[in-house]
Design a protein around this motif. Structure first.
Motif, PDB file in Angstrom:
ATOM      1  N   LEU A  74       0.658  -1.428   0.024  1.00 53.21           N
ATOM      2  CA  LEU A  74       0.453  -0.112  -0.005  1.00 53.21           C
ATOM      3  C   LEU A  74       0.707   0.981  -0.272  1.00 53.21           C
ATOM      4  O   LEU A  74       0.832   2.517  -0.758  1.00 53.21           O
ATOM      5  N   THR A  75       2.179   1.436   1.187  1.00 54.74           N
ATOM      6  CA  THR A  75       2.837   2.446   0.783  1.00 54.74           C
ATOM      7  C   THR A  75       3.899   2.781  -0.241  1.00 54.74           C
ATOM      8  O   THR A  75       3.592   3.935  -1.437  1.00 54.74           O
ATOM      9  N   ASP A  76       3.991   1.630  -1.135  1.00 52.36           N
ATOM     10  CA  ASP A  76       4.268   1.731  -2.555  1.00 52.36           C
ATOM     11  C   ASP A  76       3.869   2.355  -3.554  1.00 52.36           C
ATOM     12  O   ASP A  76       3.657   2.969  -4.281  1.00 52.36           O
ATOM     13  N   LYS A  77       2.465   1.395  -3.459  1.00 57.27           N
ATOM     14  CA  LYS A  77       1.310   2.196  -4.804  1.00 57.27           C
ATOM     15  C   LYS A  77       0.942   3.777  -4.302  1.00 57.27           C
ATOM     16  O   LYS A  77       1.061   4.009  -4.677  1.00 57.27           O
ATOM     17  N   THR A  78       0.740   4.070  -2.967  1.00 56.12           N
ATOM     18  CA  THR A  78       1.003   5.430  -2.749  1.00 56.12           C
ATOM     19  C   THR A  78       1.540   6.437  -2.459  1.00 56.12           C
ATOM     20  O   THR A  78       1.647   7.102  -3.717  1.00 56.12           O
ATOM     21  N   LEU A  79       2.614   5.722  -3.150  1.00 56.90           N
ATOM     22  CA  LEU A  79       4.066   6.574  -3.342  1.00 56.90           C
ATOM     23  C   LEU A  79       3.906   7.121  -4.639  1.00 56.90           C
ATOM     24  O   LEU A  79       4.341   7.349  -5.473  1.00 56.90           O
ATOM     25  N   ASP A  80       3.624   5.434  -6.139  1.00 51.79           N
ATOM     26  CA  ASP A  80       3.618   5.482  -6.798  1.00 51.79           C
ATOM     27  C   ASP A  80       2.688   6.761  -7.302  1.00 51.79           C
ATOM     28  O   ASP A  80       2.868   7.055  -8.843  1.00 51.79           O
ATOM     29  N   ASN A  81       1.125   6.166  -7.079  1.00 51.08           N
ATOM     30  CA  ASN A  81       0.299   7.336  -7.780  1.00 51.08           C
ATOM     31  C   ASN A  81       0.333   8.846  -7.484  1.00 51.08           C
ATOM     32  O   ASN A  81       0.010   9.274  -7.998  1.00 51.08           O
ATOM     33  N   MET A  82       0.992   9.212  -6.523  1.00 49.87           N
ATOM     34  CA  MET A  82       1.781  10.186  -6.442  1.00 49.87           C
ATOM     35  C   MET A  82       2.520  10.816  -6.912  1.00 49.87           C
ATOM     36  O   MET A  82       2.674  12.636  -7.217  1.00 49.87           O
TER      37      MET A  82
END
Length: 82
Positions: A74-82
């Motif tokens: 979830l952390t990686d996905k959030t960072l990718d989406n930003m």
């Protein structure tokens, strides 16, 4: 609890070997060992059975590993989406 330490735990859980996890993460083996011991102290349970040349996750470690995988994904996905 820091994401960096969770990544250390994830690597050790994946490799089931402190030295290989350290090599994969480009840090020293004593650093990972110390950080994971501190993590165990923080959560109040033993996550890893250490013995001779082999290690294995405890049942709590297995559960924690599954949760860490979700947290980091979830952390990686959030960072990718930003």
């Amino acid at each position: 609890m820091e994401l960096r330490v969770l990544r250390y735990f994830q690597a050790v859980a994946s490799e089931l070997n402190f030295s290989r996890a350290a090599e994969k993460l480009h840090v020293s083996q004593p650093t990972i060992s110390r950080q994971l011991k501190d993590l165990e102290d923080e959560v109040g349970v033993t996550l890893i059975k250490r013995g001779g040349r082999s290690i294995e996750l405890t049942s709590e470690g297995e559960y924690f590993s599954n949760q860490v995988n979700q947290i980091l994904a979830l952390t990686d996905k959030t960072l990718d989406n930003m």
